[in-house]
Design a protein around this motif. Sequence first.
Motif, PDB file in Angstrom:
ATOM      1  N   THR A 190       0.826  -1.194   0.000  1.00  0.00           N
ATOM      2  CA  THR A 190       0.000   0.000   0.000  1.00  0.00           C
ATOM      3  C   THR A 190       0.870   1.257   0.000  1.00  0.00           C
ATOM      4  O   THR A 190       1.879   1.315   0.707  1.00  0.00           O
ATOM      5  CB  THR A 190      -0.913  -0.022   1.248  1.00  0.00           C
TER       6      THR A 190
ATOM      7  N   LEU B 128       0.827   5.814  -0.269  1.00  0.00           N
ATOM      8  CA  LEU B 128       0.025   6.954   0.172  1.00  0.00           C
ATOM      9  C   LEU B 128      -1.082   7.279  -0.834  1.00  0.00           C
ATOM     10  O   LEU B 128      -2.244   7.434  -0.466  1.00  0.00           O
ATOM     11  CB  LEU B 128       0.953   8.165   0.359  1.00  0.00           C
ATOM     12  N   GLU B 129      -0.705   7.361  -2.108  1.00  0.00           N
ATOM     13  CA  GLU B 129      -1.675   7.656  -3.165  1.00  0.00           C
ATOM     14  C   GLU B 129      -2.001   6.373  -3.931  1.00  0.00           C
ATOM     15  O   GLU B 129      -1.209   5.437  -3.928  1.00  0.00           O
ATOM     16  CB  GLU B 129      -1.075   8.674  -4.149  1.00  0.00           C
TER      17      GLU B 129
ATOM     18  N   VAL C 230      -3.701   4.285   0.542  1.00  0.00           N
ATOM     19  CA  VAL C 230      -3.906   3.900   1.946  1.00  0.00           C
ATOM     20  C   VAL C 230      -5.296   4.272   2.474  1.00  0.00           C
ATOM     21  O   VAL C 230      -5.897   3.509   3.250  1.00  0.00           O
ATOM     22  CB  VAL C 230      -2.793   4.479   2.852  1.00  0.00           C
ATOM     23  N   ASP C 231      -5.839   5.396   2.047  1.00  0.00           N
ATOM     24  CA  ASP C 231      -7.144   5.799   2.591  1.00  0.00           C
ATOM     25  C   ASP C 231      -8.232   4.789   2.226  1.00  0.00           C
ATOM     26  O   ASP C 231      -9.061   4.407   3.056  1.00  0.00           O
ATOM     27  CB  ASP C 231      -7.523   7.204   2.103  1.00  0.00           C
ATOM     28  N   LYS C 232      -8.204   4.355   0.959  1.00  0.00           N
ATOM     29  CA  LYS C 232      -9.188   3.358   0.523  1.00  0.00           C
ATOM     30  C   LYS C 232      -8.927   1.999   1.157  1.00  0.00           C
ATOM     31  O   LYS C 232      -9.869   1.255   1.439  1.00  0.00           O
ATOM     32  CB  LYS C 232      -9.158   3.222  -1.003  1.00  0.00           C
TER      33      LYS C 232
ATOM     34  N   LEU D 111      -7.862   1.515   4.113  1.00  0.00           N
ATOM     35  CA  LEU D 111      -8.415   1.606   5.468  1.00  0.00           C
ATOM     36  C   LEU D 111      -9.945   1.663   5.474  1.00  0.00           C
ATOM     37  O   LEU D 111     -10.592   1.044   6.308  1.00  0.00           O
ATOM     38  CB  LEU D 111      -7.856   2.841   6.177  1.00  0.00           C
ATOM     39  N   SER D 112     -10.521   2.393   4.532  1.00  0.00           N
ATOM     40  CA  SER D 112     -11.974   2.606   4.572  1.00  0.00           C
ATOM     41  C   SER D 112     -12.759   1.511   3.860  1.00  0.00           C
ATOM     42  O   SER D 112     -13.915   1.265   4.187  1.00  0.00           O
ATOM     43  CB  SER D 112     -12.330   3.966   3.971  1.00  0.00           C
TER      44      SER D 112
ATOM     45  N   GLU E 106       4.264   8.835   6.483  1.00  0.00           N
ATOM     46  CA  GLU E 106       2.858   9.223   6.475  1.00  0.00           C
ATOM     47  C   GLU E 106       1.940   8.013   6.300  1.00  0.00           C
ATOM     48  O   GLU E 106       0.897   7.904   6.956  1.00  0.00           O
ATOM     49  CB  GLU E 106       2.628  10.241   5.347  1.00  0.00           C
ATOM     50  N   THR E 107       2.342   7.115   5.390  1.00  0.00           N
ATOM     51  CA  THR E 107       1.494   5.944   5.113  1.00  0.00           C
ATOM     52  C   THR E 107       1.458   5.013   6.331  1.00  0.00           C
ATOM     53  O   THR E 107       0.387   4.555   6.741  1.00  0.00           O
ATOM     54  CB  THR E 107       2.002   5.181   3.874  1.00  0.00           C
TER      55      THR E 107
ATOM     56  N   LYS F 244      -0.763   6.181   9.146  1.00  0.00           N
ATOM     57  CA  LYS F 244      -2.215   6.041   8.924  1.00  0.00           C
ATOM     58  C   LYS F 244      -2.761   4.737   9.496  1.00  0.00           C
ATOM     59  O   LYS F 244      -3.959   4.605   9.721  1.00  0.00           O
ATOM     60  CB  LYS F 244      -2.521   6.118   7.433  1.00  0.00           C
TER      61      LYS F 244
ATOM     62  N   CYS G  82      -5.660   1.663  13.234  1.00  0.00           N
ATOM     63  CA  CYS G  82      -6.380   0.510  12.664  1.00  0.00           C
ATOM     64  C   CYS G  82      -6.171  -0.729  13.529  1.00  0.00           C
ATOM     65  O   CYS G  82      -5.095  -1.310  13.565  1.00  0.00           O
ATOM     66  CB  CYS G  82      -5.899   0.256  11.236  1.00  0.00           C
TER      67      CYS G  82
END
Lengths: 241, 304
Positions: free
Chosen positions: B46, B48-49, B77-79, B81-82, B110-111, B114, B118
Amino acid sequence: MKEQNLKVVSNKALNDSTYELVLKGGDINMSSGQFVEIKLDNFYLRRPFSVAKIQKSFLTIVYKIVGQGTKEMTKICENDNLSVLTELGNTFDLDKAKKPLLIGGGIGSAPLFQLAIEFNERGIRPTILLGFRNEAEVFYLEKFKKLGDVIVATDDGSFGEMGNTVSILKTKKIDFDCYYACGPMMMLKALAEYNSNGQLSLEARMACGFGACMGCSIMTKNGAKRVCKEGPVFSADEVVF
Amino acid sequence: MNTKVKLFGHELKNPIIPASGTFGFGYEFAKLYDLNILGSMSLKGTTLEPRYGNPLPRIAECPAGLINAIGLQNPGVDKVLSEEIPKLDKVYSDKVIANVGGHSVSEYVETVAKFNECEKVFAVELNISCPNVKGGGMAFGTDPKIAENLVKEVKKHSLKPIIVKLSPNVTDIAEIAKAVCGGGADGVSLINTLVGMRFDLRTGRPIISVGSGGYSGVGVYPVALRMVYQVYKAVSVPIIGMGGVSSAYDVIEMMYAGATAVMVGSQNLIEPLASKHIAEQLPRVMEELKINRLEDIIGRAHNE
């Protein structure tokens, strides 16, 4: 997806470079467009193949000798057992067409045979445009003729019309509302540029064939998609070539 | 038979972990079998973008494995996690390992950060050994100073144990292992893929679009064993062994070499039920070899 052991019913040459492999198994629940992956002895990765005919517990695969793996496949004998992953990928959407045109380029014609069967089951007789390099590569012609109105083109003019599927489509007036194509990437690209109202069955080098490795992801207008999982059938207007 | 092992205080019911990049985000395999037989799993790498990765072809076959050059395709990473982890959570009850790649120290930091909140993730595997990403990945894993510095920075911001995934494409893997432990790594995993190439017999051109890729599969197993053995001698943190593992016997050998847990990679791609079969086979192999407690055999090859 299902992992199945299928028994070889027959494996015979249709012409110099094309073979037909018939397999028998238990429960085969597949539709046109879907593919299988066959494990061969002495080869690490499974090989993906479209399916030319699905009939109860029988599967027919038409393959062309293109490399070491397919060359080895010609040695498969009757009653051999093969480990096969079945029910892979998505299917053609038959609802898109009332007057379908099926366009096959070379060995890409194979999955269109099952598609033609399914259209016939709906009472629809499709137009079938098949392109080959030359007469020696033509296969299943009489079988296709029973299911639809067939036009054959060869690059060298040795059989049927001279030209390729795209040049024939551009010059002949063929009455259709949606096309269904499988063949070389160059052909699919040219088709999509000429007419976006179609469905394309894509091919890619794969490792797993069931969505795990991301080895076959293509770019589409709706983001990255896996040929093996979201495909192999894509709408002609979504693929980014 | 006691197949339990412990990683950073987290108990795994067995040491079998599908390796990152060969199992997606896990849930698609849940249609094939109950994933709860697995000790844990390492999620798809994974960043960051979101990344599309490399052009096709990304895969080339070899006699005893394959070369891949996916290029860290992932939804970001955002997807992860979500969307991805919640989907996995429905079909797998144990905790998992997140796998993080990057192009810069700040992107890694940063990644990784995140994943701090979790709960599903009990450790983060830092991929500093991906051969398929330009200007990043492996560049962090082949220089001991750069690797140590990266781990140091990541550790400052991570609440989870950090496992550093090591590249075999170095002269001395033990030196890199020592360096990342100097930077504060809680564990190491090895080996990532070996850089390899294949050429098209007709055109003479590389099969892989970007030229070379990472070679893995049963053919790399002895190399992986040797490196796990070397690293076990060099560091005292837990080692996760991987590379060409295709049976429970391979798992045992990997643990003899020094692995606390074992990842199964390429085998998942050719045999979708591979990880399950290995987990099922393990107690039988233990019985055959008269091993009562799996943890007892970690590093046995080093006994005098």
